[in-house]
Design a protein around this motif. Structure first.
Motif, PDB file in Angstrom:
ATOM      1  N   ARG A  92     -41.889  15.649  33.076  1.00 34.38           N
ATOM      2  CA  ARG A  92     -41.416  14.567  32.209  1.00 34.38           C
ATOM      3  C   ARG A  92     -42.440  13.444  32.110  1.00 34.38           C
ATOM      4  NH1 ARG A  92     -36.520  15.074  35.060  1.00 34.38           N
ATOM      5  NH2 ARG A  92     -36.836  13.011  35.981  1.00 34.38           N
ATOM      6  N   SER A  93     -43.172  13.201  33.209  1.00 36.47           N
ATOM      7  CA  SER A  93     -44.150  12.121  33.196  1.00 36.47           C
ATOM      8  C   SER A  93     -45.325  12.412  32.268  1.00 36.47           C
ATOM      9  CB  SER A  93     -44.677  11.867  34.618  1.00 36.47           C
ATOM     10  OG  SER A  93     -45.501  12.926  35.061  1.00 36.47           O
ATOM     11  N   LEU A  94     -45.520  13.683  31.898  1.00 29.95           N
ATOM     12  CA  LEU A  94     -46.618  14.054  31.004  1.00 29.95           C
ATOM     13  C   LEU A  94     -46.301  13.734  29.540  1.00 29.95           C
ATOM     14  CD1 LEU A  94     -47.527  17.540  32.556  1.00 29.95           C
ATOM     15  CD2 LEU A  94     -48.691  15.357  32.926  1.00 29.95           C
ATOM     16  N   GLY A  95     -45.018  13.501  29.234  1.00 25.64           N
ATOM     17  CA  GLY A  95     -44.627  13.178  27.866  1.00 25.64           C
ATOM     18  C   GLY A  95     -44.663  14.366  26.924  1.00 25.64           C
ATOM     19  N   LEU A  96     -44.606  15.586  27.461  1.00 25.72           N
ATOM     20  CA  LEU A  96     -44.659  16.799  26.644  1.00 25.72           C
ATOM     21  C   LEU A  96     -43.251  17.264  26.287  1.00 25.72           C
ATOM     22  CD1 LEU A  96     -47.343  18.800  28.676  1.00 25.72           C
ATOM     23  CD2 LEU A  96     -47.706  17.475  26.590  1.00 25.72           C
ATOM     24  N   CYS A 141     -38.230   1.821  27.941  1.00 29.39           N
ATOM     25  CA  CYS A 141     -38.433   1.986  26.497  1.00 29.39           C
ATOM     26  C   CYS A 141     -38.013   0.711  25.757  1.00 29.39           C
ATOM     27  CB  CYS A 141     -37.620   3.172  25.999  1.00 29.39           C
ATOM     28  SG  CYS A 141     -37.690   3.405  24.206  1.00 29.39           S
ATOM     29  N   ARG A 142     -38.830   0.283  24.791  1.00 28.02           N
ATOM     30  CA  ARG A 142     -38.539  -0.927  24.023  1.00 28.02           C
ATOM     31  C   ARG A 142     -37.260  -0.811  23.202  1.00 28.02           C
ATOM     32  NH1 ARG A 142     -43.146  -4.246  23.569  1.00 28.02           N
ATOM     33  NH2 ARG A 142     -45.032  -3.270  24.381  1.00 28.02           N
ATOM     34  N   ASN A 143     -36.787   0.405  22.974  1.00 24.94           N
ATOM     35  CA  ASN A 143     -35.606   0.603  22.141  1.00 24.94           C
ATOM     36  C   ASN A 143     -34.311   0.656  22.937  1.00 24.94           C
ATOM     37  OD1 ASN A 143     -37.206   0.805  19.766  1.00 24.94           O
ATOM     38  ND2 ASN A 143     -37.723   2.909  20.306  1.00 24.94           N
ATOM     39  N   TRP A 144     -34.408   0.637  24.262  1.00 24.09           N
ATOM     40  CA  TRP A 144     -33.206   0.646  25.092  1.00 24.09           C
ATOM     41  C   TRP A 144     -32.546  -0.731  25.081  1.00 24.09           C
ATOM     42  CZ3 TRP A 144     -33.504   3.863  30.240  1.00 24.09           C
ATOM     43  CH2 TRP A 144     -33.815   5.185  29.927  1.00 24.09           C
ATOM     44  N   LYS A 187     -32.780   4.386  18.561  1.00 27.95           N
ATOM     45  CA  LYS A 187     -33.219   5.730  18.951  1.00 27.95           C
ATOM     46  C   LYS A 187     -34.399   5.614  19.894  1.00 27.95           C
ATOM     47  CE  LYS A 187     -31.736   8.262  14.806  1.00 27.95           C
ATOM     48  NZ  LYS A 187     -32.174   9.178  13.728  1.00 27.95           N
ATOM     49  N   SER A 188     -34.425   6.488  20.896  1.00 28.36           N
ATOM     50  CA  SER A 188     -35.525   6.495  21.867  1.00 28.36           C
ATOM     51  C   SER A 188     -36.084   7.901  21.996  1.00 28.36           C
ATOM     52  CB  SER A 188     -35.033   6.003  23.233  1.00 28.36           C
ATOM     53  OG  SER A 188     -36.034   6.169  24.213  1.00 28.36           O
ATOM     54  N   PHE A 189     -37.411   8.006  21.898  1.00 28.18           N
ATOM     55  CA  PHE A 189     -38.086   9.294  22.067  1.00 28.18           C
ATOM     56  C   PHE A 189     -38.986   9.301  23.303  1.00 28.18           C
ATOM     57  CE2 PHE A 189     -37.326   8.642  17.514  1.00 28.18           C
ATOM     58  CZ  PHE A 189     -36.565   9.762  17.221  1.00 28.18           C
ATOM     59  N   CYS A 190     -38.913   8.224  24.107  1.00 21.68           N
ATOM     60  CA  CYS A 190     -39.714   8.181  25.329  1.00 21.68           C
ATOM     61  C   CYS A 190     -39.355   9.382  26.218  1.00 21.68           C
ATOM     62  CB  CYS A 190     -39.463   6.878  26.083  1.00 21.68           C
ATOM     63  SG  CYS A 190     -40.348   5.463  25.392  1.00 21.68           S
ATOM     64  N   PRO A 191     -40.337   9.942  26.978  1.00 22.04           N
ATOM     65  CA  PRO A 191     -41.670   9.404  27.260  1.00 22.04           C
ATOM     66  C   PRO A 191     -42.748   9.709  26.208  1.00 22.04           C
ATOM     67  CG  PRO A 191     -41.324  11.400  28.504  1.00 22.04           C
ATOM     68  CD  PRO A 191     -40.037  11.139  27.790  1.00 22.04           C
ATOM     69  N   ASP A 192     -42.357  10.205  25.042  1.00 20.52           N
ATOM     70  CA  ASP A 192     -43.323  10.386  23.963  1.00 20.52           C
ATOM     71  C   ASP A 192     -43.889   9.009  23.580  1.00 20.52           C
ATOM     72  OD1 ASP A 192     -44.680  10.808  21.561  1.00 20.52           O
ATOM     73  OD2 ASP A 192     -43.263  12.331  20.885  1.00 20.52           O
ATOM     74  N   GLU A 193     -45.196   8.833  23.706  1.00 16.55           N
ATOM     75  CA  GLU A 193     -45.821   7.523  23.462  1.00 16.55           C
ATOM     76  C   GLU A 193     -45.614   7.028  22.038  1.00 16.55           C
ATOM     77  OE1 GLU A 193     -49.860   7.311  24.611  1.00 16.55           O
ATOM     78  OE2 GLU A 193     -49.415   7.331  26.753  1.00 16.55           O
ATOM     79  N   ARG A 194     -45.374   7.938  21.116  1.00 19.32           N
ATOM     80  CA  ARG A 194     -45.165   7.532  19.729  1.00 19.32           C
ATOM     81  C   ARG A 194     -43.867   6.753  19.548  1.00 19.32           C
ATOM     82  NH1 ARG A 194     -45.878  13.407  17.190  1.00 19.32           N
ATOM     83  NH2 ARG A 194     -44.684  13.805  19.095  1.00 19.32           N
ATOM     84  N   CYS A 195     -42.994   6.785  20.555  1.00 18.83           N
ATOM     85  CA  CYS A 195     -41.719   6.074  20.462  1.00 18.83           C
ATOM     86  C   CYS A 195     -41.948   4.571  20.400  1.00 18.83           C
ATOM     87  CB  CYS A 195     -40.831   6.432  21.649  1.00 18.83           C
ATOM     88  SG  CYS A 195     -39.267   5.519  21.699  1.00 18.83           S
ATOM     89  N   CYS A 196     -42.644   4.018  21.406  1.00 22.09           N
ATOM     90  CA  CYS A 196     -42.770   2.553  21.443  1.00 22.09           C
ATOM     91  C   CYS A 196     -44.012   2.065  22.162  1.00 22.09           C
ATOM     92  CB  CYS A 196     -41.529   1.946  22.103  1.00 22.09           C
ATOM     93  SG  CYS A 196     -41.344   2.374  23.846  1.00 22.09           S
TER      94      CYS A 196
END
Length: 489
Positions: free
Chosen positions: A107-111, A362-365, A430-439
């Motif tokens: 999960r920490s890899l954001g994949l 996450c900034r969206n939380w 909406k939150s897509f973290c840990p995907d960096e494109r989220c926030c």
């Protein structure tokens, strides 16, 4: 009054562990052998196909009645379904890949996890497992420096989750303290807390020169508890009870960081259990649930405590007495996660070792969006759709401290929000973290403009770099404490 030292349970695996995965694969393999479709099996056990799909994928564990029904429908036995070994070599590979993808390192890899299908050959699965094992080895090697505190904290949080953050021994200890001074109901007053201290053989002393690295100092030789003279009268109750908690729980000087963290959890829990007594707090919460009006503000006001303590106490009682799984988090205005607890499946940000504190929220939380709201006097409610894990509802408030503002948030899964005030909110994120494109990733335009020119200096907290010397209290200047006691004796 003598109360024996209390202990917290050891950590156990999460419910979506390898056991759940193995059980799910055994159910699927047996169903396939019998030529049954998922719909046919669901009809045989009177369950929705989606529920059985979650079981077969290891995302849920069945209760015993359902497990018996499944065994009967599959012409098997409960014992056979619960065997530890995978039903086949292929299933063992799938379980290993799935377990790896659910782990903190992956999960920490954001994949994005891959979906293992029948078309995925064995060689591909072995390659994925091999790569993951090497990444885990590198992470462990990198973390083999002073990580004692982080590891101990991760283990402690896992133990809290296993216990649903509810400790009967501490509840009884708190009730005994209140009974010893004749408490009969209502908010626990400062005078009541002072009587508890007196009953235990201690006097309270408010001083202006309390060592800067301490919240309180106990002089066991002379039966004194020293506190800061700057504490407001109401806020003095919690520090007094935390100090007394170390005596009630029989704490000795911590031998390592694990001891220190365990002791801190116990004294904080005991303070909350005294200020929000179990019987009265449960009665209040049950009444609120019946009215579908559970509110941290009401709990706070009913017992005259801080919002954070009310939220903490709610997590102690919610699962045991209200049958609600919940999560709690405290975040700094910088976005750093300070405290966290969950047993409702929410995926907090974490490092590769699974440690939560210090990670970026996450900034969206809700815990972050609340900082942008103009109304500081009313709670902020929000639904957040997670990339993995469904939808969660949260209520959050801001509190001030010398280090800046903090948000304190309590949340539940979407299906449990019907019991809470604020469920009608239209705020959604909406939150897509840990995907960096989220926030966490700046726009392409800003990145191109500033990437080669920006050179910030990180404000690294010294506590992250300090190792714990054996036989000391972390962050406390012992020399200063001993001189203080000497001057006041």
């Amino acid at each position: 009054m003598t109360i024996e030292a209390l202990d917290l349970p050891a950590a156990e695996p999460e419910t979506d562990s390898g056991d759940a995965l193995t059980l799910g694969r055994r159910i699927r393999e047996r169903r396939t052998e019998l030529g049954m479709t998922l719909e046919q099996l669901a009809q045989a056990v009177d369950r929705a196909p989606s529920q059985l799909s979650a079981l077969e994928n290891g995302k849920r564990e069945p209760r015993l009645p359902l497990l018996r029904a499944l065994a009967s429908a599959l012409q098997s036995t409960v014992d056979e379904l619960l065997l530890d070994e995978a039903p086949s070599e292929r299933a063992a590979l799938e379980i290993s890949v799935e377990r790896a993808q659910r782990g903190s390192v992956f999960r920490s890899l954001g994949l994005q996890p891959i979906r293992v299908s029948k078309a995925t050959n064995d060689e591909t699965l072995r390659a994925i497992i091999g790569l993951h094992q090497e990444v885990e080895r590198l992470h462990s090697e990198r973390a083999a420096t002073p990580e004692e505190a982080r590891r101990a904290n991760t283990e402690l949080r896992a133990g809290m989750r296993v216990a649903n953050n509810y400790y009967p021994d501490l509840e009884r200890a708190a009730a005994d303290l209140l009974d010893s001074v004749g408490y009969s109901g209502g908010p626990v007053l400062q005078q009541t807390v002072a009587k508890v201290a007196e009953k235990l053989g201690f006097t309270l002393h408010y001083v202006s020169d309390l060592p800067h690295s301490t919240r309180s100092v106990i002089d066991r030789r002379n039966g004194r508890i020293y506190l800061s003279a700057n504490l407001p009268s109401r806020d003095a109750r919690a520090p007094i009870l935390r100090a007394l908690g170390s005596l009630v729980c029989g704490h000795e000087e911590p031998k390592n960081y694990g001891d220190f963290l365990k002791q801190r959890v116990e004294v904080n829990y005991l303070a909350g259990a005294v200020l929000l007594p179990e019987t009265a707090a449960v009665e209040s919460l049950r009444d609120a649930k019946k009215r579908r009006e559970i509110s941290m503000e009401d709990l706070r006001d009913a017992f005259a405590v801080s919002y954070e303590m009310a939220a903490h106490r709610f997590t102690n009682l919610a699962t045991e007495w209200l049958d609600l799984n919940v999560h709690f988090m405290k975040a700094h205005e910088s976005g750093t996660l300070i405290k966290a607890y969950e047993n409702d499946g929410v995926r907090f940000p974490s490092d590769a070792l699974g440690n939560l504190e210090g990670a970026m929220v996450c900034r969206n939380w809700t815990a972050r969006t609340v900082f942008a709201q103009p109304d500081f006097f009313n709670p902020w409610y929000q639904y957040t759709d997670m990339a993995a894990g469904g939808t969660y509802w949260c209520t959050s408030r801001l509190e001030n401290a010398k280090e800046g503002q903090y948000s304190v948030s309590v949340g539940v899964r979407f299906e449990d929000v019907k019991w809470f005030r604020g469920r009608e909110t239209q705020h959604r994120s909406k939150s897509f973290c840990p995907d960096e494109r989220c926030c966490r990733r700046a726009s392409t335009e800003l990145t191109q403009k500033w990437h080669a020119s920006a050179w910030p200096e990180a404000a690294t907290p010294t506590s992250l770099l300090a190792a714990l010397p054996t036989g000391t209290f972390p962050g406390v200047d012992s020399h200063e404490v001993y001189e203080f006691l000497e001057s006041h004796e």
